[in-house]
Motif scaffolding. Structure first.
Motif, mmCIF file in Angstrom:
data_model
loop_
_atom_site.group_PDB
_atom_site.id
_atom_site.type_symbol
_atom_site.label_atom_id
_atom_site.label_comp_id
_atom_site.label_asym_id
_atom_site.label_seq_id
_atom_site.Cartn_x
_atom_site.Cartn_y
_atom_site.Cartn_z
ATOM 1 N N TYR A 103 45.850 38.921 25.277
ATOM 2 C CA TYR A 103 44.404 38.887 25.453
ATOM 3 C C TYR A 103 43.994 37.627 26.213
ATOM 4 O O TYR A 103 43.231 37.702 27.200
ATOM 5 C CB TYR A 103 43.704 38.931 24.092
ATOM 6 N N PHE A 104 44.448 36.471 25.776
ATOM 7 C CA PHE A 104 44.065 35.224 26.440
ATOM 8 C C PHE A 104 44.658 35.115 27.841
ATOM 9 O O PHE A 104 44.036 34.532 28.741
ATOM 10 C CB PHE A 104 44.486 34.021 25.592
ATOM 11 N N ASP A 105 45.862 35.665 28.038
ATOM 12 C CA ASP A 105 46.468 35.631 29.375
ATOM 13 C C ASP A 105 45.641 36.471 30.350
ATOM 14 O O ASP A 105 45.368 36.038 31.480
ATOM 15 C CB ASP A 105 47.906 36.144 29.303
ATOM 16 N N ASN A 106 45.233 37.671 29.928
ATOM 17 C CA ASN A 106 44.395 38.508 30.790
ATOM 18 C C ASN A 106 43.019 37.892 30.998
ATOM 19 O O ASN A 106 42.432 38.016 32.089
ATOM 20 C CB ASN A 106 44.250 39.909 30.176
ATOM 21 N N ASP A 107 42.509 37.221 29.986
ATOM 22 C CA ASP A 107 41.210 36.572 30.112
ATOM 23 C C ASP A 107 41.282 35.431 31.135
ATOM 24 O O ASP A 107 40.348 35.253 31.937
ATOM 25 C CB ASP A 107 40.762 36.037 28.754
ATOM 26 N N ARG A 108 42.360 34.675 31.134
ATOM 27 C CA ARG A 108 42.524 33.573 32.085
ATOM 28 C C ARG A 108 42.628 34.105 33.516
ATOM 29 O O ARG A 108 41.997 33.567 34.453
ATOM 30 C CB ARG A 108 43.764 32.760 31.718
ATOM 31 N N GLU A 109 43.420 35.176 33.689
ATOM 32 C CA GLU A 109 43.543 35.760 35.028
ATOM 33 C C GLU A 109 42.222 36.373 35.490
ATOM 34 O O GLU A 109 41.871 36.300 36.682
ATOM 35 C CB GLU A 109 44.650 36.830 35.020
ATOM 36 N N VAL A 133 43.997 38.323 49.274
ATOM 37 C CA VAL A 133 43.342 39.418 48.564
ATOM 38 C C VAL A 133 41.958 39.603 49.154
ATOM 39 O O VAL A 133 41.213 38.623 49.331
ATOM 40 C CB VAL A 133 43.228 39.117 47.052
ATOM 41 N N THR A 134 41.622 40.843 49.463
ATOM 42 C CA THR A 134 40.303 41.129 50.025
ATOM 43 C C THR A 134 39.244 41.105 48.929
ATOM 44 O O THR A 134 39.558 41.017 47.732
ATOM 45 C CB THR A 134 40.305 42.508 50.700
ATOM 46 N N ASP A 135 37.999 41.221 49.364
ATOM 47 C CA ASP A 135 36.903 41.252 48.387
ATOM 48 C C ASP A 135 37.029 42.463 47.465
ATOM 49 O O ASP A 135 36.794 42.354 46.251
ATOM 50 C CB ASP A 135 35.553 41.283 49.108
ATOM 51 N N ASP A 136 37.366 43.615 48.047
ATOM 52 C CA ASP A 136 37.558 44.812 47.211
ATOM 53 C C ASP A 136 38.734 44.623 46.248
ATOM 54 O O ASP A 136 38.704 45.097 45.106
ATOM 55 C CB ASP A 136 37.810 46.040 48.095
ATOM 56 N N GLY A 137 39.761 43.920 46.712
ATOM 57 C CA GLY A 137 40.910 43.642 45.850
ATOM 58 C C GLY A 137 40.521 42.775 44.656
ATOM 59 O O GLY A 137 41.016 42.967 43.540
ATOM 60 N N LEU A 138 39.636 41.796 44.917
ATOM 61 C CA LEU A 138 39.154 40.954 43.816
ATOM 62 C C LEU A 138 38.360 41.769 42.794
ATOM 63 O O LEU A 138 38.478 41.553 41.582
ATOM 64 C CB LEU A 138 38.285 39.829 44.370
ATOM 65 N N VAL A 139 37.571 42.712 43.266
ATOM 66 C CA VAL A 139 36.792 43.558 42.354
ATOM 67 C C VAL A 139 37.717 44.439 41.516
ATOM 68 O O VAL A 139 37.550 44.569 40.291
ATOM 69 C CB VAL A 139 35.788 44.417 43.155
ATOM 70 N N ARG A 140 38.733 45.053 42.162
ATOM 71 C CA ARG A 140 39.667 45.909 41.426
ATOM 72 C C ARG A 140 40.468 45.098 40.408
ATOM 73 O O ARG A 140 40.731 45.550 39.284
ATOM 74 C CB ARG A 140 40.607 46.612 42.406
ATOM 75 N N ALA A 141 40.868 43.878 40.800
ATOM 76 C CA ALA A 141 41.629 43.029 39.882
ATOM 77 C C ALA A 141 40.797 42.677 38.655
ATOM 78 O O ALA A 141 41.307 42.664 37.519
ATOM 79 C CB ALA A 141 42.084 41.764 40.603
ATOM 80 N N GLN A 142 39.511 42.414 38.861
ATOM 81 C CA GLN A 142 38.641 42.094 37.724
ATOM 82 C C GLN A 142 38.512 43.291 36.779
ATOM 83 O O GLN A 142 38.539 43.128 35.541
ATOM 84 C CB GLN A 142 37.261 41.675 38.231
ATOM 85 N N LYS A 143 38.383 44.477 37.327
ATOM 86 C CA LYS A 143 38.274 45.676 36.484
ATOM 87 C C LYS A 143 39.561 45.903 35.678
ATOM 88 O O LYS A 143 39.511 46.211 34.477
ATOM 89 C CB LYS A 143 37.974 46.903 37.347
ATOM 90 N N THR A 144 40.692 45.750 36.350
ATOM 91 C CA THR A 144 41.982 45.965 35.661
ATOM 92 C C THR A 144 42.195 44.939 34.554
ATOM 93 O O THR A 144 42.598 45.283 33.434
ATOM 94 C CB THR A 144 43.139 45.880 36.672
ATOM 95 N N LEU A 145 41.921 43.669 34.880
ATOM 96 C CA LEU A 145 42.134 42.616 33.884
ATOM 97 C C LEU A 145 41.147 42.732 32.721
ATOM 98 O O LEU A 145 41.506 42.429 31.574
ATOM 99 C CB LEU A 145 42.008 41.246 34.555
ATOM 100 N N ARG A 146 39.918 43.167 32.997
ATOM 101 C CA ARG A 146 38.953 43.355 31.914
ATOM 102 C C ARG A 146 39.402 44.492 30.992
ATOM 103 O O ARG A 146 39.300 44.378 29.766
ATOM 104 C CB ARG A 146 37.570 43.650 32.480
ATOM 105 N N ARG A 147 39.944 45.557 31.588
ATOM 106 C CA ARG A 147 40.464 46.653 30.766
ATOM 107 C C ARG A 147 41.665 46.196 29.944
ATOM 108 O O ARG A 147 41.789 46.541 28.762
ATOM 109 C CB ARG A 147 40.850 47.838 31.658
#
Length: 207
Positions: A103-109, A133-147
């Protein structure tokens, strides 16, 4: 002379036969007495074993399961310690600690990618992912890490609840009646009517 001899033989037989029967009866009585003594000794020994088992059996505490669950709810592993199952405590902390670590590792990323995305929205091009990483890549990474954060939190909560349930169930099982007075044993018996073998279970309960 012959008649006298015949009478003597008859008298001798009648005098010997009662003595023989008397000896046989004495032997039978002695054997019966020995069997009674053995049976009585076996019963006395069995009663002593049952009484000793009853004395050694710990009294049942109906509040023990609730106490174990309450202690585990306050502090994971404390209920296992209450049940004297100390070897389970490292397992409890390994699972709960593993869930918290992810949980904390994903939160940090997640914070890293979110900060980079906010920086680009502000017009800066100095974030650590610029050019990679493109802007869209940053958005997708945030969604994945939040999940992943949410899944890790749910898993951790699940292990926490399992820790409480395990302590409660174990406390119940520790007080389960396993006395020798209540036994179920298999038996095999020859049926006298059809001369066939009967297989079954025998339930023994001693008062």
């Amino acid at each position: 002379m012959t008649s006298r001899l015949f009478i003597i033989i008859i008298l001798f037989c009648f005098s010997v036969i009662p003595v023989c029967f008397s000896q046989e009866n004495d032997e039978e009585k002695t054997e019966e007495q020995q069997n009674v003594r053995k049976s009585k000794s076996y019963i006395d020994t069995e009663d002593l074993v049952v009484e000793q088992a009853a004395m050694d059996k710990k009294p049942i505490d109906p509040l023990a399961p609730s106490k174990a669950a309450f202690y585990s709810a306050i502090l994971p592993g404390l209920g296992q310690a209450y049940n004297k199952k100390y070897w389970k405590i490292p397992i409890v902390y390994a699972f709960i600690g593993g869930g918290l670590y992810f949980y904390f590792d994903n939160d940090r990323e997640y914070d890293r990618y979110r900060d980079a995305y906010k920086s680009r929205l502000a017009g800066y091009t100095t974030d650590e992912f610029y050019g990679v990483v493109t802007d869209d890549g940053l958005v997708r990474a945030q969604k994945t890490l939040r999940r992943n954060k949410e899944i890790s939190l749910l898993v951790t909560l699940g292990f926490y609840v399992l820790n409480i349930i395990e302590a409660n169930v174990n406390a119940h099982l520790m007080q389960f009646n396993v006395d020798d007075a209540l036994t179920v044993r298999p038996h095999y018996k020859i049926n006298d009517l059809n001369n066939k073998g009967d297989v079954g279970l025998t339930l023994n309960f001693k008062f």
